[in-house]
Design a protein around this motif. Structure first.
Motif, PDB file in Angstrom:
ATOM      1  N   TYR A  72      42.826  56.787  50.063  1.00  0.00           N
ATOM      2  CA  TYR A  72      41.423  55.835  50.072  1.00  0.00           C
ATOM      3  C   TYR A  72      41.255  55.405  48.563  1.00  0.00           C
ATOM      4  N   MET A  73      41.102  56.696  47.745  1.00  0.00           N
ATOM      5  CA  MET A  73      40.712  56.363  46.548  1.00  0.00           C
ATOM      6  C   MET A  73      41.986  55.695  45.638  1.00  0.00           C
ATOM      7  N   ILE A 128      31.482  54.473  42.906  1.00  0.00           N
ATOM      8  CA  ILE A 128      32.874  54.853  43.531  1.00  0.00           C
ATOM      9  C   ILE A 128      32.121  55.338  45.023  1.00  0.00           C
ATOM     10  N   GLY A 129      32.279  54.580  46.101  1.00  0.00           N
ATOM     11  CA  GLY A 129      31.994  55.056  47.386  1.00  0.00           C
ATOM     12  C   GLY A 129      32.686  56.262  47.735  1.00  0.00           C
ATOM     13  N   VAL A 181      27.071  53.427  48.544  1.00  0.00           N
ATOM     14  CA  VAL A 181      27.924  54.326  49.635  1.00  0.00           C
ATOM     15  C   VAL A 181      28.159  55.503  49.244  1.00  0.00           C
ATOM     16  N   SER A 207      35.205  42.070  36.938  1.00  0.00           N
ATOM     17  CA  SER A 207      35.833  43.257  37.856  1.00  0.00           C
ATOM     18  C   SER A 207      36.579  42.621  39.053  1.00  0.00           C
ATOM     19  N   ASP A 240      36.062  46.345  33.779  1.00  0.00           N
ATOM     20  CA  ASP A 240      36.410  47.404  34.459  1.00  0.00           C
ATOM     21  C   ASP A 240      37.845  46.966  35.124  1.00  0.00           C
ATOM     22  N   VAL A 251      41.842  50.954  33.495  1.00  0.00           N
ATOM     23  CA  VAL A 251      41.581  51.600  32.534  1.00  0.00           C
ATOM     24  C   VAL A 251      41.994  53.146  32.684  1.00  0.00           C
TER      25      VAL A 251
HETATM   26  C1  FNR Z   1      35.253  51.344  44.300  1.00  0.00           C
HETATM   27  N1  FNR Z   1      34.634  50.430  43.600  1.00  0.00           N
HETATM   28  C2  FNR Z   1      33.260  50.220  43.999  1.00  0.00           C
HETATM   29  N2  FNR Z   1      32.394  49.199  43.315  1.00  0.00           N
HETATM   30  C3  FNR Z   1      31.199  49.294  43.812  1.00  0.00           C
HETATM   31  O1  FNR Z   1      30.460  48.359  43.189  1.00  0.00           O
HETATM   32  N3  FNR Z   1      30.778  49.821  44.598  1.00  0.00           N
HETATM   33  C4  FNR Z   1      31.423  50.978  45.488  1.00  0.00           C
HETATM   34  O2  FNR Z   1      30.780  51.522  46.352  1.00  0.00           O
HETATM   35  C5  FNR Z   1      32.847  51.193  45.049  1.00  0.00           C
HETATM   36  N4  FNR Z   1      33.457  51.901  45.664  1.00  0.00           N
HETATM   37  C6  FNR Z   1      34.766  52.264  45.298  1.00  0.00           C
HETATM   38  C7  FNR Z   1      35.483  53.235  45.929  1.00  0.00           C
HETATM   39  C8  FNR Z   1      36.919  53.588  45.304  1.00  0.00           C
HETATM   40  C9  FNR Z   1      37.602  54.497  45.878  1.00  0.00           C
HETATM   41  C10 FNR Z   1      37.366  52.722  44.073  1.00  0.00           C
HETATM   42  C11 FNR Z   1      38.736  53.026  43.632  1.00  0.00           C
HETATM   43  C12 FNR Z   1      36.565  51.633  43.653  1.00  0.00           C
HETATM   44  C13 FNR Z   1      35.081  49.718  42.464  1.00  0.00           C
HETATM   45  C14 FNR Z   1      34.907  50.364  40.908  1.00  0.00           C
HETATM   46  O3  FNR Z   1      33.415  50.556  40.911  1.00  0.00           O
HETATM   47  C15 FNR Z   1      35.532  49.777  39.887  1.00  0.00           C
HETATM   48  O4  FNR Z   1      35.356  48.271  39.763  1.00  0.00           O
HETATM   49  C16 FNR Z   1      36.975  49.986  39.921  1.00  0.00           C
HETATM   50  O5  FNR Z   1      37.649  51.203  40.397  1.00  0.00           O
HETATM   51  C17 FNR Z   1      37.793  49.915  38.676  1.00  0.00           C
HETATM   52  O6  FNR Z   1      38.989  50.072  38.618  1.00  0.00           O
HETATM   53  P1  FNR Z   1      39.757  51.318  38.158  1.00  0.00           P
HETATM   54  O7  FNR Z   1      39.363  51.680  37.090  1.00  0.00           O
HETATM   55  O8  FNR Z   1      39.621  52.086  39.360  1.00  0.00           O
HETATM   56  O9  FNR Z   1      41.046  50.821  38.097  1.00  0.00           O
END
Ligand code: FNR
Length: 383
Positions: A24-25, A78-79, A108, A276, A309, A312
């Motif tokens: 998921y991640m 990150i949810g 979340v 993003s 983002d 990175v």
């Molecule tokens: C996210 N991202 C994200 N963004 C957001 O605005 N709210 C959220 O709840 C989430 N949830 C989420 C879960 C997971 C598992 C991932 C990997 C990403 C997007 C996150 O904020 C961000 O934009 C990206 O993760 C940036 O990319 P990198 O650094 O993971 O490559």
């Protein structure tokens, strides 16, 4: 396991987490082209080596939205990251605080705003989605104000969710609830350290902010169904006027990939945007953020603060994003991997690695402060 770089945290996370959580991640949407391009096209940006410029004193601190930061980075929302370690968001917020960078709590998240507020010593940032139930949204906004969150990140690239194939293969999406639960339980049992530390001792496994509107339902499947059903595809720029007028602090629009949308955000009166593509998790095939960022930064100029983002994975990448036009950089998977691998200490170590790598990149491109980083530190890329 020896941790020398962010990718080591990824491998450690892969070994520790149940498969459904790791995939998921780690995963992206559809063929994951944009996910790969975020990483590859950023690391392909060539830095310009400069020598003999007295780089003995390097200052990596900066200021964003009136806040002093020890580094020009923030931990992206990150949810469900809270399931990567016991009460995970509470651990991460403490690591971010100690390192002097903002932590951005997702709508979340596993831990609620209230729980993270109690764990934190200082205000953090809050990320909000547009949710069909506007009363619930207003309530979250009020909670963020009461918690004195020092910025609101409003995410706009989730009008509909992109499909993530890996989640079907692990039973996180698509499986009927009982079948999915059994499948996930078996994956959890295959990771006894996590099963004990988080599975058993780290409960409840809920979306802390969403519990009040779940009418008693509490399985992960129920929460995923809620997420699928409650993002609002009817949202337009006009709906954001309401957010702008309610939220008095810095407002940052997250999920901008086009210069025209960036200009709309400026017109709205946003203080910042985050370039993003949701870490390659929404529309696969869109531009990588390394490619999208320069024209957006050029279009908005000083009208608002541009953050970025995506992909990175080192301090060198942070410096590349700054050189491409960002004033600050969000770390997404980097901190989620580190949290899964080693909890609060892992996130602290990840940030220390980022700082050390940034210092080397700055020294060898001949800059000593963040405000001096711009396109002049990039080598002309061979076409
Ligand atoms: C996210 N991202 C994200 N963004 C957001 O605005 N709210 C959220 O709840 C989430 N949830 C989420 C879960 C997971 C598992 C991932 C990997 C990403 C997007 C996150 O904020 C961000 O934009 C990206 O993760 C940036 O990319 P990198 O650094 O993971 O490559």
């Amino acid at each position: 396991m020896i941790i020398a770089q962010i990718s080591d945290f990824r491998e450690a996370a892969r070994r520790r987490l149940p498969r459904f959580l790791f995939e998921y991640m780690d995963g992206g949407s559809y063929a994951e082209t944009t996910l790969r391009k975020n990483v590859d096209e950023l690391s392909d940006i060539a830095l310009r080596q400069r020598v003999l410029r007295d780089v003995s004193q390097i200052d990596v601190s900066t200021e964003l939205f009136g806040q002093k930061l020890a580094l020009p980075v923030a931990l992206a929302p990150i949810g469900l990251a809270g399931l990567n370690a016991r009460r995970g968001e509470c651990q991460a917020v403490r690591a971010a605080e100690r390192a002097g960078v903002p932590f951005i709590l997702s709508t979340v998240s596993a831990c609620s705003l209230d729980e993270v507020t109690k764990a934190a010593a200082k205000p953090f940032w809050f990320q909000l989605y547009m949710i069909r139930d506007r009363a619930f949204m207003k309530d979250l906004l009020a909670q963020a104000m009461a918690a004195q969150c020092s910025a609101l990140v409003f995410t706009v690239d989730m009008a509909v969710p992109g499909s993530r194939y890996r989640d079907y293969h692990t039973g996180l999406s698509g499986a009927g609830d009982l079948k999915g639960s059994i499948w996930r339980l078996l994956q959890a049992l295959a990771r006894p350290d996590w099963a004990w530390d988080v599975g058993l001792m780290g409960r409840p496994h809920v979306l802390g902010n969403v519990v009040p509107v779940m009418q008693g339902k509490s399985s992960i499947g129920d929460f995923f169904a809620w997420m699928r059903d409650n993002f609002d595809p009817s949202i337009t720029w006009r709906d954001l006027d309401f957010i702008r007028s309610e939220w008095k602090g810095p407002l940052i629009i997250k999920g901008i990939l086009d210069p025209e949308d960036a200009l709309e955000a400026a017109k709205l009166g946003a203080d910042g945007i985050i370039v993003s593509n949701h870490g390659g998790r929404q529309l696969d095939g869109v531009l990588s953020t390394a490619k999208a960022l320069p024209p957006i930064a050029d279009a908005v100029g000083d009208q608002l603060t541009v953050l970025a983002d995506g992909g990175v994975r080192s301090g060198l990448d942070v410096v590349r994003m700054l050189a491409l036009g960002a004033k600050g950089v969000l770390l997404g998977r980097a901190w989620a991997y580190a949290l899964a691998a080693q909890g609060e200490a892992g996130v602290a170590k990840m940030l220390a690695l980022i700082e050390a790598e940034m210092r080397v990149a700055m020294a060898l491109t001949g800059v000593t402060k963040i405000s001096d980083i711009n396109r002049t530190i990039l080598a002309a890329n061979p076409a």
